[in-house]
Motif scaffolding. Structure first.
Motif, PDB file in Angstrom:
ATOM      1  N   GLN A 205     -10.775  48.911 -33.044  1.00  0.00           N
ATOM      2  CA  GLN A 205     -10.125  47.631 -32.716  1.00  0.00           C
ATOM      3  C   GLN A 205      -8.609  47.734 -32.888  1.00  0.00           C
ATOM      4  O   GLN A 205      -7.852  47.079 -32.154  1.00  0.00           O
ATOM      5  CB  GLN A 205     -10.671  46.520 -33.613  1.00  0.00           C
ATOM      6  CG  GLN A 205     -12.074  46.056 -33.220  1.00  0.00           C
ATOM      7  CD  GLN A 205     -12.529  44.862 -34.028  1.00  0.00           C
ATOM      8  OE1 GLN A 205     -12.001  43.770 -33.872  1.00  0.00           O
ATOM      9  NE2 GLN A 205     -13.498  45.064 -34.892  1.00  0.00           N
ATOM     10  N   SER A 206      -8.166  48.540 -33.830  1.00  0.00           N
ATOM     11  CA  SER A 206      -6.717  48.685 -34.036  1.00  0.00           C
ATOM     12  C   SER A 206      -6.043  49.336 -32.832  1.00  0.00           C
ATOM     13  O   SER A 206      -4.824  49.232 -32.660  1.00  0.00           O
ATOM     14  CB  SER A 206      -6.444  49.511 -35.303  1.00  0.00           C
ATOM     15  OG  SER A 206      -6.721  50.891 -35.069  1.00  0.00           O
ATOM     16  N   TRP A 207      -6.857  49.994 -31.997  1.00  0.00           N
ATOM     17  CA  TRP A 207      -6.334  50.603 -30.771  1.00  0.00           C
ATOM     18  C   TRP A 207      -6.367  49.630 -29.603  1.00  0.00           C
ATOM     19  O   TRP A 207      -6.099  50.001 -28.475  1.00  0.00           O
ATOM     20  CB  TRP A 207      -7.140  51.860 -30.423  1.00  0.00           C
ATOM     21  CG  TRP A 207      -7.013  52.960 -31.428  1.00  0.00           C
ATOM     22  CD1 TRP A 207      -5.928  53.236 -32.208  1.00  0.00           C
ATOM     23  CD2 TRP A 207      -8.008  53.912 -31.784  1.00  0.00           C
ATOM     24  NE1 TRP A 207      -6.193  54.311 -33.029  1.00  0.00           N
ATOM     25  CE2 TRP A 207      -7.468  54.766 -32.781  1.00  0.00           C
ATOM     26  CE3 TRP A 207      -9.319  54.163 -31.352  1.00  0.00           C
ATOM     27  CZ2 TRP A 207      -8.191  55.818 -33.351  1.00  0.00           C
ATOM     28  CZ3 TRP A 207     -10.027  55.222 -31.908  1.00  0.00           C
ATOM     29  CH2 TRP A 207      -9.461  56.033 -32.895  1.00  0.00           C
ATOM     30  N   GLY A 208      -6.731  48.381 -29.876  1.00  0.00           N
ATOM     31  CA  GLY A 208      -6.730  47.370 -28.822  1.00  0.00           C
ATOM     32  C   GLY A 208      -8.071  47.148 -28.159  1.00  0.00           C
ATOM     33  O   GLY A 208      -8.155  46.425 -27.172  1.00  0.00           O
ATOM     34  N   TRP A 209      -9.106  47.759 -28.675  1.00  0.00           N
ATOM     35  CA  TRP A 209     -10.428  47.582 -28.071  1.00  0.00           C
ATOM     36  C   TRP A 209     -11.127  46.367 -28.644  1.00  0.00           C
ATOM     37  O   TRP A 209     -10.973  46.034 -29.815  1.00  0.00           O
ATOM     38  CB  TRP A 209     -11.308  48.814 -28.333  1.00  0.00           C
ATOM     39  CG  TRP A 209     -10.896  50.015 -27.548  1.00  0.00           C
ATOM     40  CD1 TRP A 209      -9.935  50.922 -27.895  1.00  0.00           C
ATOM     41  CD2 TRP A 209     -11.401  50.442 -26.300  1.00  0.00           C
ATOM     42  NE1 TRP A 209      -9.829  51.888 -26.933  1.00  0.00           N
ATOM     43  CE2 TRP A 209     -10.722  51.612 -25.940  1.00  0.00           C
ATOM     44  CE3 TRP A 209     -12.392  49.958 -25.433  1.00  0.00           C
ATOM     45  CZ2 TRP A 209     -10.970  52.303 -24.753  1.00  0.00           C
ATOM     46  CZ3 TRP A 209     -12.651  50.638 -24.259  1.00  0.00           C
ATOM     47  CH2 TRP A 209     -11.940  51.797 -23.929  1.00  0.00           C
ATOM     48  N   VAL A 210     -11.924  45.732 -27.812  1.00  0.00           N
ATOM     49  CA  VAL A 210     -12.878  44.731 -28.262  1.00  0.00           C
ATOM     50  C   VAL A 210     -14.179  45.490 -28.525  1.00  0.00           C
ATOM     51  O   VAL A 210     -14.614  46.266 -27.676  1.00  0.00           O
ATOM     52  CB  VAL A 210     -13.100  43.654 -27.176  1.00  0.00           C
ATOM     53  CG1 VAL A 210     -14.222  42.720 -27.567  1.00  0.00           C
ATOM     54  CG2 VAL A 210     -11.811  42.911 -26.923  1.00  0.00           C
ATOM     55  N   VAL A 211     -14.760  45.304 -29.705  1.00  0.00           N
ATOM     56  CA  VAL A 211     -15.947  46.075 -30.075  1.00  0.00           C
ATOM     57  C   VAL A 211     -17.176  45.177 -30.124  1.00  0.00           C
ATOM     58  O   VAL A 211     -17.188  44.159 -30.827  1.00  0.00           O
ATOM     59  CB  VAL A 211     -15.744  46.757 -31.451  1.00  0.00           C
ATOM     60  CG1 VAL A 211     -17.017  47.491 -31.872  1.00  0.00           C
ATOM     61  CG2 VAL A 211     -14.576  47.749 -31.379  1.00  0.00           C
ATOM     62  N   ASN A 212     -18.175  45.538 -29.359  1.00  0.00           N
ATOM     63  CA  ASN A 212     -19.486  44.886 -29.440  1.00  0.00           C
ATOM     64  C   ASN A 212     -20.448  45.865 -30.101  1.00  0.00           C
ATOM     65  O   ASN A 212     -20.281  47.076 -29.961  1.00  0.00           O
ATOM     66  CB  ASN A 212     -20.002  44.535 -28.029  1.00  0.00           C
ATOM     67  CG  ASN A 212     -19.129  43.500 -27.360  1.00  0.00           C
ATOM     68  OD1 ASN A 212     -18.701  42.545 -27.990  1.00  0.00           O
ATOM     69  ND2 ASN A 212     -18.845  43.694 -26.088  1.00  0.00           N
TER      70      ASN A 212
END
Lengths: 390, 162
Positions: A205-212
């Motif tokens: 997430q710190s890399w800008g991803w949304v995590v499901n």
């Protein structure tokens, strides 16, 4: 006079084509040949055009994503479009979107200045940033409107290949992330996440991803539905491959995999090898996006803290594999970072339905906090690469 | 003994003149030419399909960007109307931005109250903001959740698949 047999022999010997037949055949063949060659040429031209469109699109999307990850304006804005005090030659220092206004580069480079591998100098990327009206984004304004339009253009040998347009307003929150990046994290128990799964999720997430997240025991139908909602799958070593089974085998989205047994299921090789006491890998191919910030031939440790060893491929590898790194010490060679392109032959007598990446820190006890900076770079770039598909 | 032409030889010659072997060469050539043309056309068709797929994928990715832009423009409406954004969204029939031209396509912003359908009747209700990007036949929808103050809830991004 000839005998009957002599007549028959003569008749057989006389078989062949007359001159008229030969001329007619040549006419027909040459007409058809010309037509076929023209079709072939047109087919090749169309193929080249499609390839250039695809490359151009990738270049434009990559640059647009880089721009949209930045703030609407500098923390100390000067009231004009353009760089405030940042150096024009070093994109790594640019901190807001209008720093890119008027920028042009050929051949294309990454943000760190490294040239994109495999592209000729004919390729060029350029950016224009303008204030536009919020009710009409085609209406350019010379004054602040709280809406900026970003246009990324990609050309080859002076011909425009593709153009990408996006809007960014002053309302965009800094914590919004980059929503076009949605990652599916497979976990051992979705109701009680392993601390290392949480750590991986936080890092991603710190890399800008949304995590499901999805449980390794979820039904195939749930996985199929999840593939529609996500851009890439990440499989940590905490999951149980004997429960996950073949649910990812035909995934239409890319997969970055830590879990050794699952790597075999995904067709990267027929077995894996454990190097429990090793920490270092040696880069064998740094022309790939995943490793092109590292030095070919150099050795890097995957751990800064307590090590849990590394794991590489063994047995028969997939024919379509591209090996990017091996274990630093000992032999025989066991590939430690491996990619399999979508459509390439796997080792299960089939073809990969999406991009696959094998990363070397696949141990249930591997702590994200112990991974070295190089390992994290490899992880981030592996996810970026696997998420792209044509 | 001298050989003389026989009736059999005469019949052979007559048969040969009527049902000659010459036509078979033309047929062979025509069949070969037809096969070559078929291969060429097949190759051309494959290239067209590849081109079309590349174009469709490009449209789809572009629609995704426009959907994100639509969300952004919706957030700007809220930022610029801090006291009455809820009323404003309802007054615009929940679609403050409707097929606004952008690049090669359009963007649309739709607001909705997931609790009771009315954005303005309760200032504590969250709001779902959907951005729709359209390019050609490609449609992409992003959806985010806004808190009671109209601020985007991080991690609430969701792709809407109809």
């Amino acid at each position: 006079m000839r005998s009957r047999k002599g007549h028959r022999d003569a008749w057989r010997l006389a078989r062949g084509m007359g001159l008229i037949e030969t001329v007619m055949c040549m006419l027909l063949i040459s007409t058809m040949l010309v037509g076929s060659l023209q079709l072939l040429a047109a087919s090749k031209a169309a193929e080249l055009s499609a390839t250039r469109q695809s490359v151009g699109r990738q270049l434009a999307e990559d640059l647009m994503a880089e721009i949209l990850s930045l703030a609407y304006e500098d923390s100390a804005p000067d009231g004009a479009i353009g760089r405030e005090s940042e150096s024009g030659g070093n994109r790594a220092t640019w901190n807001d979107i209008d720093d890119y206004d008027g920028w042009k580069k050929s051949p294309p480079e990454y943000k760190d200045g490294k040239q994109v591998a495999g592209l000729s100098s004919g390729w060029e990327r350029s950016v224009d940033v303008e204030w536009v009206g919020k009710d009409n984004v085609d209406l350019v304004s010379g004054a602040e409107t709280s809406v900026k339009r970003i246009i990324v253009s990609v050309s080859f040998d002076g011909d425009l290949i593709t153009r990408k347009v996006a809007i960014r307003t002053a309302a965009w929150p800094k914590t919004a992330g980059t929503p076009s990046h949605v990652l599916l994290l497979v976990v051992a128990d979705a109701n009680a996440l392993d601390p290392e799964e949480i750590a991986r999720s936080n890092l991603i997430q710190s890399w800008g991803w949304v995590v499901n997240i999805i449980d390794d025991s979820a039904w195939q139908s749930e996985y199929d539905s999840a593939f529609e909602q996500n851009d890439v799958v990440y499989v940590p070593a905490t999951v149980d491959s004997d429960i996950l089974l073949l649910k990812l085998a035909n995934a239409p989205i890319g997969i970055v995999n830590e879990e050794p047994k699952q790597g075999v299921v995904l067709g990267l090789a027929t077995s894996f090898k454990d190097f429990a006491t090793e920490t270092d890998i040696r880069i064998t191919d740094n022309t790939h996006y995943i490793t092109n910030t590292l030095t070919s031939g150099a050795e890097y440790s995957m751990y800064d803290g307590p090590s849990n060893g590394i794991r590489g491929l063994d047995g028969s590898p997939a024919p379509g594999n591209q090996n990017l790194a091996r274990q630093a010490k000992g032999g025989p060679v066991s590939p430690q970072i491996v990619t399999l392109e979508e459509g390439a032959a796997d080792c299960n007598w089939g073809f990969a339905t999406s991009r696959r990446v094998w990363v070397p820190w696949g141990n249930k006890n591997t702590r994200v906090s112990s991974l070295s900076a190089e390992a994290r770079t490899i992880m981030e770039r592996a996810i970026d690469w696997a998420a792209v598909h044509d | 003994m001298m050989n003389t032409p026989t009736n059999h030889d005469a019949r052979l010659r007559a048969f040969r003149s009527r049902h000659g072997r010459r036509g078979s060469a033309y047929i062979m050539i025509l069949v070969t030419a037809m096969m070559a043309s078929t291969f060429g056309l097949a190759g051309m068709y494959v290239s067209r399909v590849q081109n079309r797929n590349t174009g469709l994928m490009g449209d789809w990715k572009e629609a995704e960007t426009y959907a994100m832009s639509a969300i952004d423009l919706g957030l700007l409406i809220i930022l610029q109307n801090p006291t009455d954004w809820r009323t404003r969204l309802e007054a615009d029939s929940f679609t403050p931005i409707n097929k606004q031209a952008i690049g090669r396509g359009t963007c649309t912003t739709v607001a909705a109250d997931p609790v009771d359908g009315s954005i303005s009747n309760n200032n504590t209700d969250a709001v779902l903001l959907t951005g729709i990007g359209e390019v050609g036949k490609s449609v992409f929808k992003w959806q985010v959740k806004l808190d009671a103050n109209g601020e985007l809830v991080p991690g609430s991004w969701r792709r809407v698949v109809d």
